[in-house]
Design an enzyme around this catalytic site. Structure first.
Site, mmCIF file in Angstrom:
data_model
loop_
_atom_site.group_PDB
_atom_site.id
_atom_site.type_symbol
_atom_site.label_atom_id
_atom_site.label_comp_id
_atom_site.label_asym_id
_atom_site.label_seq_id
_atom_site.Cartn_x
_atom_site.Cartn_y
_atom_site.Cartn_z
ATOM 1 N N GLY A 208 0.828 -1.201 0.000
ATOM 2 C CA GLY A 208 0.000 0.000 0.000
ATOM 3 C C GLY A 208 0.859 1.247 0.000
ATOM 4 O O GLY A 208 2.087 1.163 -0.021
ATOM 5 N N GLY A 209 0.207 2.371 0.031
ATOM 6 C CA GLY A 209 0.907 3.639 -0.032
ATOM 7 C C GLY A 209 1.851 3.858 1.135
ATOM 8 O O GLY A 209 2.876 4.504 0.994
ATOM 9 N N PHE A 210 1.530 3.280 2.268
ATOM 10 C CA PHE A 210 2.335 3.568 3.442
ATOM 11 C C PHE A 210 3.173 2.378 3.873
ATOM 12 O O PHE A 210 3.820 2.424 4.902
ATOM 13 C CB PHE A 210 1.438 4.043 4.580
ATOM 14 C CG PHE A 210 0.697 5.293 4.231
ATOM 15 C CD1 PHE A 210 1.303 6.533 4.368
ATOM 16 C CD2 PHE A 210 -0.577 5.225 3.712
ATOM 17 C CE1 PHE A 210 0.638 7.686 4.012
ATOM 18 C CE2 PHE A 210 -1.256 6.374 3.364
ATOM 19 C CZ PHE A 210 -0.657 7.613 3.495
ATOM 20 N N GLY A 211 3.144 1.316 3.070
ATOM 21 C CA GLY A 211 3.969 0.166 3.413
ATOM 22 C C GLY A 211 3.290 -1.127 3.030
ATOM 23 O O GLY A 211 2.134 -1.146 2.619
ATOM 24 N N PRO A 212 4.036 -2.235 3.157
ATOM 25 C CA PRO A 212 3.472 -3.534 2.787
ATOM 26 C C PRO A 212 2.393 -3.989 3.774
ATOM 27 O O PRO A 212 2.390 -3.589 4.933
ATOM 28 C CB PRO A 212 4.677 -4.472 2.854
ATOM 29 C CG PRO A 212 5.643 -3.804 3.747
ATOM 30 C CD PRO A 212 5.412 -2.331 3.629
ATOM 31 N N VAL A 213 1.501 -4.830 3.273
ATOM 32 C CA VAL A 213 0.410 -5.342 4.100
ATOM 33 C C VAL A 213 0.526 -6.862 4.178
ATOM 34 O O VAL A 213 0.768 -7.517 3.173
ATOM 35 C CB VAL A 213 -0.953 -4.960 3.490
ATOM 36 C CG1 VAL A 213 -2.085 -5.444 4.390
ATOM 37 C CG2 VAL A 213 -1.050 -3.471 3.299
ATOM 38 N N ASP B 284 -5.933 10.005 -0.504
ATOM 39 C CA ASP B 284 -5.406 8.970 -1.404
ATOM 40 C C ASP B 284 -6.493 7.966 -1.737
ATOM 41 O O ASP B 284 -6.293 6.758 -1.685
ATOM 42 C CB ASP B 284 -4.199 8.280 -0.770
ATOM 43 C CG ASP B 284 -3.397 7.485 -1.811
ATOM 44 O OD1 ASP B 284 -3.613 7.707 -3.027
ATOM 45 O OD2 ASP B 284 -2.570 6.650 -1.413
#
Ligand SMILES: *[C@@H]1O[C@H](CO)[C@@H](O)[C@H](O)[C@H]1NC(C)=O
Ligand SMILES: *[C@@H]1O[C@H](CO)[C@@H](O)[C@H](O)[C@H]1NC(C)=O
Ligand SMILES: *[C@@H]1O[C@H](CO)[C@@H](O)[C@H](O)[C@H]1NC(C)=O
Ligand SMILES: *[C@@H]1O[C@H](CO)[C@@H](O)[C@H](O)[C@H]1NC(C)=O
Ligand SMILES: *[C@@H]1O[C@H](CO)[C@@H](O)[C@H](O)[C@H]1NC(C)=O
Ligand SMILES: *[C@@H]1O[C@H](CO)[C@@H](O)[C@H](O)[C@H]1NC(C)=O
Ligand SMILES: *[C@@H]1O[C@H](CO)[C@@H](O)[C@H](O)[C@H]1NC(C)=O
Ligand SMILES: *[C@@H]1O[C@H](CO)[C@@H](O)[C@H](O)[C@H]1NC(C)=O
Ligand SMILES: *[C@@H]1O[C@H](CO)[C@@H](O)[C@H](O)[C@H]1NC(C)=O
Ligand SMILES: CC(=O)N[C@H]1CO[C@H](CO)[C@@H](O)[C@@H]1O
Length: 773
Positions: free
Chosen positions: A471-476, A586
Site C-alpha cells: 500500500g501507499g504507506f507500506g506492505p500489508v 489517497d
C-alpha cells in the site's frame, strides 16, 4: 519462570531405608529412617527445608533431586531436637513424639479395634488402616498441604462442613500455611479460586465440562487432564487431575506467592506446564466493577461498552479500583412497567474473547435464544452468556473481573440502553433501515496494543507468503491469529512523529468506525517499527475485481451501484460525520476493500493526516496521493480539502462504471479516461462508457446519471464539484443534476498504478520532482 525446589539436608544424617515396611505399634519411624511406597515412587521421612535446623515429617518424590516435598505432617511445629519418633497408637492416632514422649503433632483420635498400622501407598497417600476391619481410618490425601497429586482432590462437602483446600508454605523454609488458599467455589458450575486471606485473588472461570472457561488455550491443544464433579443437590464437588501419558510424575502446587503451578516430569526434568495468575489481568477484579482488563493493551483497563469511569481523576492516575458506572440508564430501569420490548427496548452488545465476569448464575434455559429472551425479559439481568459445555449463565449484580483476550474465551452479551449503540451523529436520512445498516455496534473505547512477537509469529516473521500487497504507506501482511480476521500494515516510512503523537493519532483513527470503513483494531510499536492491525477483508480490493477479466463478471451493475453508494457513505462519514473530519487524500480503487458480501470499505484513511500533519495547507508541500486521482489544485499546489477527495471519488466512479484503469486507459488520439467519459456523455448520455462486459443487467438512466455525477466530481474548479453531502444526495435520489463542463484538466500519465508514485514533492506551483518508492 523458576521452579522452586526444596533442598534437604544431605550430609549429617545417614538414612536407613526400611523399604516398604509399615509403621505399627511396635515399630515407629525415627529421624534418619525413611519409608518407601511399594513401587518406589514416594518416600516418607524426616527432612529439613533448606538446611535449616528444623525437622519435619514429610513425603517427597523418591530419588528426585532437588527434593520436592509434596506433603508435610507437622507444618506448624517443627522438631528442633535431634530425636523424635513417628508412632501409631493402638487407638489409631498417628503421633509425632519427642524425646520426652510429648506429642508434637497428631492426627487425632480414631475409633479402632486396637490393631492398626500406617503405610505409604504408591499414589503418595499416607494411610492409617484398621487391621481388623481393613478400613482406612485416616489419610494424608484428606489433609492436603500445598500440593495435589494425581489421585488426590480439592473438594468441598457443604452438609459436612468440609472444605479441602491447598495452602502454600509461608516461605521457602517454613511449611506453615501462608496467606493464600486454593479452593473450589460452590457456584454452579464451580470455579477454581485462589484467595489471599479472604479476598479473591485469581479465578479459573466456570468449569465447562472439559475445561475452565476463563483459561484461554488450556483446552485447545489437548484433552484437559482435569476432572470436576459437582453434585448440586448433595452440596459436594471435587476437583482432580490425571497423569498425562509420557510423564512419570506430576504435581499441582500453590506457591508462597499465591501462584497455582502444574509441573510434569519426564523422568529427567521438571517442566512448568501451567501457572496462574500469570498476567496483570489475571488478578481478580483489577479494573474494578464494570471494568474490562485487556490483556494486550496498555493501560490494561477500559470500561465496558456503555460505561464510564466512576472517577475520571482516579482513572487517569491508573487507580482502577472504583471501576466504572453506566453512562445511560437502561430503559427498563427508567420505566420498569414492561419496557423490555419494542422500539426503545434495551439492546445487547456482544463482546468476544472474554473471560466472563464473576458472580454468575446458572439459568436452566435450553438454548442461546431462550437465554437471550430470559435475560431480556428480566430487568435485573445485566448480561448473559451461552457457553458451550455449560449453557446459559446470567448476571444480576455488578460485573467484576471481566478480561478480554486476543483469542479464545467466550462471548458475553451486555445489556445497554439502545442509544449507546447509536453514535451521536446523523446519517443521511434515507430510511430507518438504511440507518440501521450503516451502524455497526463496535467498541470504540480504546485501541489495542499488540506485542511484536505475537505479530511476528502470526505473520510468519513477515514472510512473503503472508504478504497481501503493497500500500501507499507500506506492505500489508495477512495475520494468522485467532480466526484470521486481521491484516497488518507495516509502516515503511517513519511519520516523523514521536510515539505518543503516533498513539494519539492512531487512537483517533481507530474511533472512526463505519460500515464502509475498514476497521483499525490496534497497533504495535517497537522502536522505530510501527505496525497497524486492521480487519482482514477476504475479497481483497476492488481493483482485483474490476480489472480482472473473470472476476469483474461478479460485479454486475446493481452490485457496482451499491459499491459506489457505499464508498460515498464512507466518505461522508469521514468528511462530515466523524468527530475528526478526515480528508482521505489517497482515495483510489486499490484503497477500496471488499468484505465477504462485497460491501466496500475504505482503507488507509487518516494516514495522510498522520504523515503530513493536520493543517489544511501544509508548508512542506509534500503531497500524498496517486497520479490520476489527484485534483489539479492538490497535485499542483498541494491544496487539499473535501473537494480534492471528491475529485478522486469522481475518477473512482468513472473507473467502476467503465471497468477501465485511469492510469492505463487511452482512447483514440491519446484521450484520457475523463476525456472519453465526456465524449460518451455528450454523444450517448454515457451509455458507451459502460463496461462492455456487463451484459444488460443495468438501468440506462442510472448509468447515465452516474457518468454525469462522475464528470461533475472531476470539474476543474473545486467550487463546481459537489460537496460530499450533495454527492450522496445525487447518488441516492433522482434530484436534478447540474450539467458538467468539459474537463480541461487531466494529469496525463501512462504509468501503471502499482509502480506509480504515492508521494510526490511539489515545489511552488510547478510539479518538479517525482519520487518513486
Ligand atoms: C511392625 O513392623 C515391623 C517392621 O516393618 C515388622 O517387622 C513387624 O512384624 C510389625 N509388627 C506387627 C505387629 O505387625
Ligand atoms: C490415643 O493414643 C495417644 C498416644 O498414645 C494418646 O496421647 C491419646 O490420649 C489416646 N487417645 C485416647 C482417646 O485414648
Ligand atoms: C523411638 O523409637 C525407638 C524404637 O522404639 C526407641 O528406641 C527410641 O527411644 C524412640 N525415641 C524417641 C525419641 O522416642
Ligand atoms: C536457603 O537459605 C539460605 C541461607 O539461609 C538463603 O540465602 C537462601 O535464600 C535460602 N534458599 C531459599 C530457596 O529460600
Ligand atoms: C534435562 O536435564 C539434563 C540434565 O540436567 C540437561 O542436560 C538437559 O538439558 C535437560 N533438558 C531439558 C529439556 O531441560
Ligand atoms: C484508589 O482509589 C481508592 C478509592 O476509590 C482509594 O481508596 C485508594 O486508596 C486509591 N489507591 C491508590 C493507590 O491511590
Ligand atoms: C429476575 O431475576 C432475579 C435475579 O435472578 C430474580 O430474583 C427475579 O425473580 C427475576 N424476576 C422475574 C420476573 O423473573
Ligand atoms: C427521516 O427519518 C424519519 C424516521 O426514521 C422518517 O420518519 C422521516 O420520514 C425521514 N425523513 C426523510 C426526509 O426521509
Ligand atoms: C525475523 O526476521 C528478522 C529480519 O529479517 C531477523 O533478524 C530475525 O532473526 C527473524 N526472526 C525469526 C524468528 O526468524
Ligand atoms: C470473487 C470472490 O473471491 N468472491 C469471494 C468473496 O468472499 C466470499 C466469502 O469468503 C467467497 O465466498 C467468494 O468466493
Amino acid at each position: 519462570m523458576g521452579v522452586v525446589f526444596f533442598v534437604c539436608s544431605l550430609l549429617l544424617i545417614i538414612f536407613s531405608t526400611r523399604g516398604n515396611a509399615d509403621i505399627n505399634t511396635s515399630s515407629p519411624l525415627s529421624i534418619g529412617q525413611t519409608l518407601s511406597s511399594p513401587g518406589g515412587s514416594y518416600e516418607l521421612g524426616f527432612f529439613s527445608p533448606n538446611n535449616s535446623r528444623n525437622q519435619y515429617v514429610g513425603i517427597w518424590f523418591k530419588n528426585i533431586t532437588p527434593q520436592v516435598v509434596v506433603w508435610v505432617a507437622n507444618r506448624d511445629k517443627p522438631v528442633t531436637k535431634t530425636a523424635a519418633n513417628l508412632t501409631i497408637s493402638s487407638n489409631g492416632s498417628l503421633n509425632l513424639l519427642d524425646e520426652k514422649q510429648d506429642v508434637i503433632w497428631s492426627t487425632g483420635e480414631a475409633f479402632t479395634s486396637n490393631k492398626c498400622h500406617a503405610e505409604l501407598l504408591d499414589t503418595g497417600n499416607l494411610v492409617v488402616i484398621d487391621d481388623v476391619s481393613g478400613k482406612t481410618l485416616w489419610q494424608s490425601f484428606e489433609n492436603l498441604g500445598n500440593t495435589m497429586l494425581p489421585q488426590s482432590s480439592v473438594a468441598y462437602d457443604i452438609p459436612r462442613g468440609k472444605n479441602r483446600v491447598l495452602t502454600p508454605w509461608k516461605s521457602y523454609n517454613d511449611p506453615s500455611p501462608g496467606e493464600f488458599s486454593l479452593e473450589f467455589t460452590p457456584q454452579v458450575p464451580p470455579q477454581g479460586l485462589i484467595r489471599r486471606g479472604s479476598e479473591p485473588h485469581w479465578r479459573s472461570g466456570p468449569w465447562a465440562k472439559t475445561r475452565f472457561s476463563g483459561i484461554p488455550g488450556i483446552d485447545a491443544s489437548y484433552v484437559s487432564p482435569f476432572t470436576v464433579v459437582q453434585d448440586v443437590e448433595k452440596g459436594t464437588a471435587s476437583f482432580s487431575y490425571s497423569q498425562l501419558r509420557n510423564y512419570k510424575l506430576s504435581y499441582v502446587t500453590l506457591t508462597t506467592e499465591g501462584k497455582m503451578k502444574i509441573l510434569w516430569n519426564d523422568g529427567k526434568n521438571w517442566t512448568l506446564h501451567f501457572v496462574a495468575p500469570s498476567s496483570p489481568c489475571d488478578l481478580y477484579g483489577s479494573c474494578g466493577p464494570f471494568g474490562l482488563c485487556v490483556r494486550t493493551s496498555t493501560p490494561k483497563c477500559k470500561c465496558l461498552k456503555g460505561f464510564v469511569p466512576k472517577s475520571d481523576e482516579e482513572w487517569r492516575k491508573r487507580n482502577w479500583t472504583s471501576g466504572c458506572v453506566r453512562r445511560t440508564q437502561l430503559s427498563c430501569q427508567a420505566d420498569f412497567s414492561t419496557k423490555t420490548r419494542g422500539k426503545d427496548a434495551d439492546i445487547f452488545y456482544r463482546m468476544s474473547h472474554v473471560k466472563t465476569p464473576d458472580l454468575y448464575q446458572f439459568a436452566g434455559f435450553l438454548d442461546a435464544e431462550q437465554c437471550y429472551e430470559g435475560c431480556l425479559g428480566n430487568c435485573s439481568c445485566t448480561a448473559f452468556a451461552y457457553i458451550s459445555g455449560i449453557g446459559c449463565l446470567v448476571w444480576n449484580r455488578e460485573l467484576v473481573d471481566t478480561v478480554q483476550f486476543l483469542s479464545d474465551g467466550e462471548s458475553l452479551s451486555l445489556r445497554l440502553a439502545s442509544s449507546e449503540l447509536v453514535p451521536n451523529f446523523m446519517f443521511i436520512n434515507t430510511s430507518e433501515e438504511a440507518r440501521k445498516n450503516d451502524l455497526e455496534p463496535q467498541d470504540v473505547s480504546g485501541i489495542n496494543f499488540f506485542e511484536m512477537h505475537t505479530i511476528r509469529t502470526a505473520t510468519n516473521n513477515f514472510s512473503s507468503s503472508n504478504k497481501l500487497g503493497q500500500g501507499g504507506f507500506g506492505p500489508v501482511y495477512k495475520e494468522k491469529l485467532a480466526d484470521g480476521k486481521e491484516a497488518v500494515k507495516r509502516l515503511s516510512s517513519s511519520s516523523g512523529q514521536g510515539t505518543e503523537e503516533f498513539v494519539n493519532e492512531i487512537t483517533l483513527i481507530s474511533k472512526l468506525q463505519h460500515r464502509n470503513l475498514v476497521r483499525l483494531f490496534g497497533c504495535c510499536i517497537k522502536g522505530e517499527e510501527k505496525l497497524l492491525i486492521y480487519e482482514f477483508m477476504v475479497n481483497k480490493s476492488l481493483d482485483a475485481f474490476l480489472f480482472d477479466s473473470t472476476l469483474k463478471l461478479e460485479l454486475d451493475w446493481p452490485k457496482r451501484f451499491d459499491i459506489i453508494q457505499g464508498i460515498a457513505r464512507g466518505l461522508l462519514y469521514l468528511h462530515r460525520d466523524s468527530r475528526l473530519r478526515v480528508i482521505h487524500r489517497d482515495l483510489k480503487v486499490s484503497n477500496i476493500l471488499l468484505d465477504e458480501r462485497l460491501i466496500p470499505k475504505i482503507s488507509d484513511f487518516g494516514l495522510a493526516r498522520m504523515f503530513q500533519g493536520t493543517h489544511f495547507q501544509d508548508n512542506t508541500r509534500r503531497v500524498v496521493g496517486t497520479l490520476g486521482y489527484m485534483s489539479p489544485e492538490y497535485a499542483w499546489a498541494g491544496v487539499f480539502s473535501e473537494k480534492s477527495d471528491i475529485y478522486s471519488f469522481g475518477v473512482l466512479l468513472l473507473e467502476i462504471i467503465s471497468g477501465e484503469k485511469i492510469s492505463r486507459f487511452t482512447h483514440g488520439e491519446g484521450k484520457t479516461l475523463i476525456e472519453y467519459a465526456w465524449e460518451c456523455w455528450c454523444e450517448t448520455k454515457g451509455m458507451d462508457f459502460l463496461d462492455q462486459d456487463l451484459g444488460d443487467s443495468y438501468c440506462p438512466l442510472q448509468v447515465g446519471r452516474c457518468v454525469q455525477i462522475g464528470l461533475i466530481c472531476v470539474q476543474h474548479q473545486p467550487v463546481e464539484r459537489p460537496n460530499t453531502l450533495e454527492l450522496l444526495t445525487m447518488l441516492t435520489t433522482k434530484s436534478d443534476l447540474p450539467s458538467p463542463k468539459q474537463p480541461i484538466f487531466a494529469l496525463h500519465t501512462r504509468e501503471d498504478e502499482s509502480t506509480s508514485i504515492d508521494v510526490i514533492t511539489v515545489n511552488g506551483l510547478t510539479q518538479s520532482v517525482i519520487q518513486g518508492r
